[in-house]
Motif scaffolding. Sequence first.
Motif, PDB file in Angstrom:
ATOM      1  N   ALA A 100       0.795  -1.241   0.037  1.00 38.90           N
ATOM      2  CA  ALA A 100       0.089  -0.054   0.145  1.00 38.90           C
ATOM      3  C   ALA A 100       0.800   1.351   0.074  1.00 38.90           C
ATOM      4  CB  ALA A 100      -1.045  -0.064   1.175  1.00 38.90           C
ATOM      5  N   SER A 101       1.904   1.125   0.931  1.00 37.61           N
ATOM      6  CA  SER A 101       2.916   2.552   0.749  1.00 37.61           C
ATOM      7  C   SER A 101       3.560   2.604  -0.530  1.00 37.61           C
ATOM      8  CB  SER A 101       3.756   2.328   1.958  1.00 37.61           C
ATOM      9  OG  SER A 101       4.463   1.217   1.761  1.00 37.61           O
ATOM     10  N   ARG A 102       3.848   1.574  -1.140  1.00 36.78           N
ATOM     11  CA  ARG A 102       4.246   1.678  -2.545  1.00 36.78           C
ATOM     12  C   ARG A 102       3.279   2.438  -3.671  1.00 36.78           C
ATOM     13  NH1 ARG A 102       6.791  -3.474  -1.721  1.00 36.78           N
ATOM     14  NH2 ARG A 102       5.604  -4.157  -2.950  1.00 36.78           N
ATOM     15  N   GLN A 103       1.985   1.718  -3.528  1.00 45.81           N
ATOM     16  CA  GLN A 103       1.272   2.221  -4.235  1.00 45.81           C
ATOM     17  C   GLN A 103       0.953   3.681  -4.174  1.00 45.81           C
ATOM     18  OE1 GLN A 103      -2.094  -0.622  -3.191  1.00 45.81           O
ATOM     19  NE2 GLN A 103      -1.508  -1.771  -4.810  1.00 45.81           N
ATOM     20  N   SER A 104       0.915   4.104  -2.955  1.00 47.10           N
ATOM     21  CA  SER A 104       0.511   5.446  -2.571  1.00 47.10           C
ATOM     22  C   SER A 104       1.579   6.454  -3.293  1.00 47.10           C
ATOM     23  CB  SER A 104       0.489   5.760  -1.020  1.00 47.10           C
ATOM     24  OG  SER A 104       0.467   7.043  -0.715  1.00 47.10           O
ATOM     25  N   PHE A 105       3.006   5.960  -3.234  1.00 46.02           N
ATOM     26  CA  PHE A 105       4.086   7.089  -3.992  1.00 46.02           C
ATOM     27  C   PHE A 105       3.668   6.922  -5.328  1.00 46.02           C
ATOM     28  CE2 PHE A 105       7.862   7.198  -6.413  1.00 46.02           C
ATOM     29  CZ  PHE A 105       8.365   8.317  -5.937  1.00 46.02           C
ATOM     30  N   TRP A 106       3.445   5.977  -5.985  1.00 48.62           N
ATOM     31  CA  TRP A 106       3.169   5.938  -7.564  1.00 48.62           C
ATOM     32  C   TRP A 106       1.866   6.671  -7.878  1.00 48.62           C
ATOM     33  CZ3 TRP A 106       7.757   5.314  -9.137  1.00 48.62           C
ATOM     34  CH2 TRP A 106       8.267   4.517  -8.418  1.00 48.62           C
ATOM     35  N   ALA A 107       0.751   6.334  -6.811  1.00 51.60           N
ATOM     36  CA  ALA A 107      -0.485   7.232  -7.062  1.00 51.60           C
ATOM     37  C   ALA A 107      -0.250   8.619  -7.202  1.00 51.60           C
ATOM     38  CB  ALA A 107      -1.637   6.810  -5.981  1.00 51.60           C
ATOM     39  N   HIS A 189      -9.507  11.026  -7.959  1.00 49.69           N
ATOM     40  CA  HIS A 189      -8.765  11.829  -6.621  1.00 49.69           C
ATOM     41  C   HIS A 189      -8.855  10.545  -5.553  1.00 49.69           C
ATOM     42  CE1 HIS A 189      -7.553  13.717  -2.954  1.00 49.69           C
ATOM     43  NE2 HIS A 189      -6.651  14.246  -3.693  1.00 49.69           N
ATOM     44  N   LEU A 190     -10.290  10.553  -5.095  1.00 50.31           N
ATOM     45  CA  LEU A 190     -10.682   9.314  -4.353  1.00 50.31           C
ATOM     46  C   LEU A 190     -10.187   9.756  -2.866  1.00 50.31           C
ATOM     47  CD1 LEU A 190      -9.778   6.111  -6.403  1.00 50.31           C
ATOM     48  CD2 LEU A 190     -11.846   7.407  -6.161  1.00 50.31           C
ATOM     49  N   ASP A 191      -9.787  10.700  -2.579  1.00 53.04           N
ATOM     50  CA  ASP A 191      -9.724  11.039  -0.876  1.00 53.04           C
ATOM     51  C   ASP A 191      -9.875  12.618  -0.889  1.00 53.04           C
ATOM     52  OD1 ASP A 191      -9.229  10.686   1.686  1.00 53.04           O
ATOM     53  OD2 ASP A 191      -7.046  10.455   1.716  1.00 53.04           O
ATOM     54  N   PHE A 210      -2.497  12.906  -3.625  1.00 53.79           N
ATOM     55  CA  PHE A 210      -2.823  12.048  -4.549  1.00 53.79           C
ATOM     56  C   PHE A 210      -2.578  10.562  -4.370  1.00 53.79           C
ATOM     57  CE2 PHE A 210      -3.624  16.060  -6.760  1.00 53.79           C
ATOM     58  CZ  PHE A 210      -4.430  15.872  -7.478  1.00 53.79           C
ATOM     59  N   GLY A 211      -2.373  10.303  -3.012  1.00 52.50           N
ATOM     60  CA  GLY A 211      -1.856   8.799  -2.545  1.00 52.50           C
ATOM     61  C   GLY A 211      -3.055   8.080  -2.837  1.00 52.50           C
ATOM     62  N   CYS A 212      -4.406   8.236  -3.083  1.00 51.96           N
ATOM     63  CA  CYS A 212      -5.094   7.184  -3.124  1.00 51.96           C
ATOM     64  C   CYS A 212      -5.862   7.354  -4.642  1.00 51.96           C
ATOM     65  CB  CYS A 212      -6.439   7.495  -2.227  1.00 51.96           C
ATOM     66  SG  CYS A 212      -6.105   7.059  -0.696  1.00 51.96           S
ATOM     67  N   SER A 213      -5.207   8.070  -5.393  1.00 52.20           N
ATOM     68  CA  SER A 213      -5.988   8.539  -6.948  1.00 52.20           C
ATOM     69  C   SER A 213      -5.779   7.400  -7.998  1.00 52.20           C
ATOM     70  CB  SER A 213      -5.353   9.780  -7.488  1.00 52.20           C
ATOM     71  OG  SER A 213      -3.889   9.673  -7.985  1.00 52.20           O
ATOM     72  N   GLY A 234      -9.705   6.122   0.185  1.00 47.38           N
ATOM     73  CA  GLY A 234      -9.633   7.368   0.858  1.00 47.38           C
ATOM     74  C   GLY A 234     -10.384   7.430   2.434  1.00 47.38           C
ATOM     75  N   THR A 235     -10.462   8.445   2.866  1.00 47.58           N
ATOM     76  CA  THR A 235     -11.101   8.611   4.391  1.00 47.58           C
ATOM     77  C   THR A 235     -12.658   8.010   4.359  1.00 47.58           C
ATOM     78  OG1 THR A 235      -9.788  10.300   4.448  1.00 47.58           O
ATOM     79  CG2 THR A 235     -11.457  10.048   6.131  1.00 47.58           C
ATOM     80  N   TYR A 236     -12.966   7.143   5.297  1.00 43.76           N
ATOM     81  CA  TYR A 236     -14.459   6.446   5.281  1.00 43.76           C
ATOM     82  C   TYR A 236     -15.366   7.435   5.711  1.00 43.76           C
ATOM     83  CZ  TYR A 236     -15.061   6.884  10.427  1.00 43.76           C
ATOM     84  OH  TYR A 236     -15.410   7.399  11.816  1.00 43.76           O
ATOM     85  N   THR A 237     -15.088   8.534   6.143  1.00 40.21           N
ATOM     86  CA  THR A 237     -16.203   9.359   6.201  1.00 40.21           C
ATOM     87  C   THR A 237     -16.847  10.217   5.020  1.00 40.21           C
ATOM     88  OG1 THR A 237     -14.795  11.189   6.965  1.00 40.21           O
ATOM     89  CG2 THR A 237     -15.961  10.125   8.776  1.00 40.21           C
ATOM     90  N   HIS A 238     -15.933   9.973   4.001  1.00 38.75           N
ATOM     91  CA  HIS A 238     -16.170  10.560   2.816  1.00 38.75           C
ATOM     92  C   HIS A 238     -16.088   9.867   1.680  1.00 38.75           C
ATOM     93  CE1 HIS A 238     -14.667  14.067   5.443  1.00 38.75           C
ATOM     94  NE2 HIS A 238     -14.806  14.873   4.402  1.00 38.75           N
ATOM     95  N   ARG A 239     -15.937   8.452   1.967  1.00 37.36           N
ATOM     96  CA  ARG A 239     -16.037   7.501   0.985  1.00 37.36           C
ATOM     97  C   ARG A 239     -17.469   7.125   0.541  1.00 37.36           C
ATOM     98  NH1 ARG A 239     -12.665   2.317   2.988  1.00 37.36           N
ATOM     99  NH2 ARG A 239     -11.440   4.012   3.515  1.00 37.36           N
TER     100      ARG A 239
END
Length: 340
Positions: A100-107, A189-191, A210-213, A234-239
């Motif tokens: 997930a952390s690698r995906q966050s960087f590329w995203a 964007h997704l977050d 853009f870590g969740c994009s 992204g964040t559950y309250t806004h998902r």
Amino acid sequence: MPSPIPVTRLLPRDIYPSLDIGACSSPLSRHSHGSTLQVPVQRLHGKVATRLWSSVILWKELRSAQPVGSGGFGSVYKADYLGETVALKKVKKCTKNKLASRQSFWAELNAAHLRHRNVVRIIAATTCVPADFGDEGSIGTILMEFVGSSNLQQIIYGRAELLGGDRWLRYSTDIAQGLRFLHSHSIAHLDIKPANVLVSADDVCKIADFGCSLKLDGGGEVSAVSPLLSHVGGTYTHRAPELLKGEGVSAKADIFSFAITFWQLITREQPYAGDRQHVLYAVVAHNLRPSVRDHPVFRSQQGRLCSALVSRCWSGGPQDRPSAQELLAELEQLRAPDMS
């Protein structure tokens, strides 16, 4: 380490066809006869090179880094680079979920080649860090424009000053303009949430983090969710409900998140109370949404129109939500003098 996400979902078409991903870095670097692909570095004083961003950071030009914040996947610093103030983000390795952390960087690089007034600009990014700048817990480093230290989360909940209708409508319009631009380039964007909207010294909102994009297929149409992208959402309250249910992703998920953010700007309250799992279940199964009935601001003519708009934006079905273009048009009408 190569990205687990296909390169074609991350980089503009003029970069990825020629890539031969090496062991050093990522889709940002290519090894040819022992050298690294050099994307011309851009000077910040309007002296833009042929590329809009660089895959090389001139580390000797980077100095005076001061921490300004941290999040789930990284830390942000204020620094000086080529004579300009920039934001430096180190994406850290997550010991519990390294993928997930690698995906966050590329995203984070999905919008690297884009420029818009309401989107934070990426200047350079790399996974190749010299030893004297190194951080064993870091996956990569991203240089971005330094917008400032203020975000909407702080403005909504951390200040006693009034947030009048003209201001929250202007902020909302800024976000909608950024989303329209991103969606026109097939990026979700997704977050979207107040903490991920930075506010400049000129009081302009810029979408950040853009870590969740995702780069969507088919011109922004629904994209099936890969098992490799399980962290996305992204964040559950806004998902959006469709993301909570593990369904396909579309740009309309951002419209749902915008609606929650819009409601927060208007009411300056938290969207939900109670246990996280209860909220997640109720959003999907019982159409739980923040209340628009108990706030005086929704009783005026403008308020009733805002209530109707936000209700459309957080509809349970993506097909029932407006596009970013339609959303922007309605916000502009709300800003008309006769609506104040």
